[in-house]
Design a protein around this motif. Sequence first.
Motif, PDB file in Angstrom:
ATOM      1  N   GLY A  20       0.797  -1.218   0.000  1.00  0.00           N
ATOM      2  CA  GLY A  20       0.000   0.000   0.000  1.00  0.00           C
ATOM      3  C   GLY A  20       0.830   1.268   0.000  1.00  0.00           C
ATOM      4  O   GLY A  20       0.313   2.351   0.285  1.00  0.00           O
ATOM      5  N   SER A  21       2.123   1.149  -0.328  1.00  0.00           N
ATOM      6  CA  SER A  21       3.000   2.322  -0.278  1.00  0.00           C
ATOM      7  C   SER A  21       2.700   3.314  -1.398  1.00  0.00           C
ATOM      8  O   SER A  21       2.729   4.524  -1.178  1.00  0.00           O
ATOM      9  N   ARG A  22       2.430   2.782  -2.592  1.00  0.00           N
ATOM     10  CA  ARG A  22       2.130   3.669  -3.710  1.00  0.00           C
ATOM     11  C   ARG A  22       0.636   3.930  -3.823  1.00  0.00           C
ATOM     12  O   ARG A  22       0.213   5.071  -4.072  1.00  0.00           O
ATOM     13  N   PHE A  23      -0.152   2.887  -3.694  1.00  0.00           N
ATOM     14  CA  PHE A  23      -1.612   2.997  -3.797  1.00  0.00           C
ATOM     15  C   PHE A  23      -2.246   2.487  -2.507  1.00  0.00           C
ATOM     16  O   PHE A  23      -2.011   1.347  -2.123  1.00  0.00           O
ATOM     17  N   PRO A  24      -3.048   3.308  -1.825  1.00  0.00           N
ATOM     18  CA  PRO A  24      -3.807   2.777  -0.689  1.00  0.00           C
ATOM     19  C   PRO A  24      -5.059   2.061  -1.203  1.00  0.00           C
ATOM     20  O   PRO A  24      -5.532   2.384  -2.290  1.00  0.00           O
ATOM     21  N   PRO A  25      -5.536   1.059  -0.472  1.00  0.00           N
ATOM     22  CA  PRO A  25      -5.066   0.566   0.820  1.00  0.00           C
ATOM     23  C   PRO A  25      -4.046  -0.552   0.655  1.00  0.00           C
ATOM     24  O   PRO A  25      -3.806  -1.025  -0.458  1.00  0.00           O
ATOM     25  N   CYS A  26      -3.486  -0.988   1.782  1.00  0.00           N
ATOM     26  CA  CYS A  26      -2.612  -2.146   1.759  1.00  0.00           C
ATOM     27  C   CYS A  26      -3.447  -3.413   1.530  1.00  0.00           C
ATOM     28  O   CYS A  26      -4.673  -3.382   1.618  1.00  0.00           O
ATOM     29  N   MET A  27      -2.778  -4.499   1.194  1.00  0.00           N
ATOM     30  CA  MET A  27      -3.413  -5.794   0.927  1.00  0.00           C
ATOM     31  C   MET A  27      -4.495  -5.659  -0.144  1.00  0.00           C
ATOM     32  O   MET A  27      -5.560  -6.253  -0.074  1.00  0.00           O
ATOM     33  N   MET A  28      -4.183  -4.855  -1.164  1.00  0.00           N
ATOM     34  CA  MET A  28      -5.167  -4.517  -2.193  1.00  0.00           C
ATOM     35  C   MET A  28      -5.589  -5.733  -3.011  1.00  0.00           C
ATOM     36  O   MET A  28      -6.779  -5.989  -3.200  1.00  0.00           O
ATOM     37  N   GLY A  29      -4.611  -6.482  -3.535  1.00  0.00           N
ATOM     38  CA  GLY A  29      -4.938  -7.596  -4.416  1.00  0.00           C
ATOM     39  C   GLY A  29      -5.739  -8.678  -3.729  1.00  0.00           C
ATOM     40  O   GLY A  29      -6.743  -9.165  -4.265  1.00  0.00           O
ATOM     41  N   SER A  30      -5.323  -9.075  -2.533  1.00  0.00           N
ATOM     42  CA  SER A  30      -6.065 -10.098  -1.800  1.00  0.00           C
ATOM     43  C   SER A  30      -7.410  -9.560  -1.334  1.00  0.00           C
ATOM     44  O   SER A  30      -8.387 -10.318  -1.223  1.00  0.00           O
ATOM     45  N   GLY A  31      -7.472  -8.245  -1.078  1.00  0.00           N
ATOM     46  CA  GLY A  31      -8.742  -7.645  -0.673  1.00  0.00           C
ATOM     47  C   GLY A  31      -9.781  -7.685  -1.777  1.00  0.00           C
ATOM     48  O   GLY A  31     -10.956  -7.984  -1.541  1.00  0.00           O
ATOM     49  N   VAL A  32      -9.360  -7.406  -3.006  1.00  0.00           N
ATOM     50  CA  VAL A  32     -10.284  -7.495  -4.137  1.00  0.00           C
ATOM     51  C   VAL A  32     -10.648  -8.950  -4.392  1.00  0.00           C
ATOM     52  O   VAL A  32     -11.820  -9.287  -4.635  1.00  0.00           O
ATOM     53  N   PHE A  33      -9.665  -9.846  -4.329  1.00  0.00           N
ATOM     54  CA  PHE A  33      -9.896 -11.268  -4.581  1.00  0.00           C
ATOM     55  C   PHE A  33     -10.941 -11.853  -3.639  1.00  0.00           C
ATOM     56  O   PHE A  33     -11.781 -12.669  -4.037  1.00  0.00           O
ATOM     57  N   THR A  34     -10.908 -11.442  -2.384  1.00  0.00           N
ATOM     58  CA  THR A  34     -11.821 -11.996  -1.382  1.00  0.00           C
ATOM     59  C   THR A  34     -13.103 -11.184  -1.224  1.00  0.00           C
ATOM     60  O   THR A  34     -13.919 -11.485  -0.364  1.00  0.00           O
TER      61      THR A  34
END
Length: 422
Positions: A140-154
């Motif tokens: 999440g350093s460049r784009f918030p939020p952190c854990m973006m990919g797994s967050g969308v996946f789930t």
Amino acid sequence: MNEMSIEKLASELLTVDRDRLWNSLMEQGRIGETEKGGLNRLALTDLDRQVRELFIRWCTEAGCEVSVDQIGNIFARRAGRDNSLPPVMTGSHIDTQPTGGKFDGCFGVMSGLEAIRRLNDLKIETIAPIEVVVWTNEEGSRFPPCMMGSGVFTGQFDLDSTLAVCDSEGVSVGQALQSIGFAGERPVTGHRASAYYEAHIEQGPVLEDEQKTIGVVIGALGQKWFDLRITGVEAHAGPTPMNLRHDAGLAAAHIMLFVNQLALDHAPHGRGTVGCLELFPGSRNVIPGQVDLSIDLRHLEAEVLETMVQALKTEISRIEQQFGVSTELKPTADFAPLAFAPECVAAVRGASESLGYSHLDIVSGAGHDAIFLAEIAPAGMIFVPCEGGISHNEMERADADDLAAGASVLLNALLASAGRGA
């Protein structure tokens, strides 16, 4: 097969190739390497593209089928005997902090790849397929939020809204994915998993302090984040008497001390941090009229975490009265405490014991992709020590033997969940 051959095969199965794992970590660590030996490899940059392509090449060479979803997550699947079964998944991330290390996230990805390579070495077939995943933008350093990919996946984050998130230069996630060639076609939801494991450096000092090789992660601390704005009155530092000030900076200092004590009062799992602090107008001879700060509270038990939040709110109200300031408290993140699946915890603990590694039940204080994956499948984590507990730092270090031990535990846990063919 004679008795000696059977014994040799069993012995080989239990451990990964230490040197191959280390060499893979070092080779990927040359992409974005800093002068201090760390990594600066922000999500969806050209450096991220380069390490993604390296990972895909390695997985293809290992016989995996590779696909990419619409948020850029990479899935490398090793076929099983019954490919209609949901895969056993493992993975982590390969993006880093601006001054990150070579092991945070990367170890989880490379240990998953090494597990597949070792199964190939031994010509072991699993009943269910095994899938190694690179999750997009965990940091999440460049784009918030952190854990973006797994967050969308789930399903925690909406795909379209996430693709529209912009960095500080105005570049959106969707544009960045297109620019590096990783705007995949695979749907981001609906993908089942029978289990998920994630190997990771501890990012803390407990295992090293306890002289243990493996952390059997039983759960993760709940987190509640806030932004607090304190508004007072900026005034000249000389003519304004101390008793007539409305000093937002002094109020902020008291809040910081309270947050620290709040965590100490709820040991051993309490955490309290003020990580960001900005004073306005920021002049040495002007009393601060406004302060913006972040507050991060964590605990393993939901009820205790809520008690900490209520205590914080009560203290903020008291501070308003004492210092003549006004405040605005905004929640920015809310992660419930998590207990990992008993069967996955048992698989990690059992593998550690069978391999003869010293181990310790431990709680994760940081956020990881496994926390989101636990919402859709049984999940577990494996920790290994990192030197001095230092992470998110170019000085991040881990021992090759410890890393191989963690990857070996992962290998056996994956095999236990996927099932071994005859």
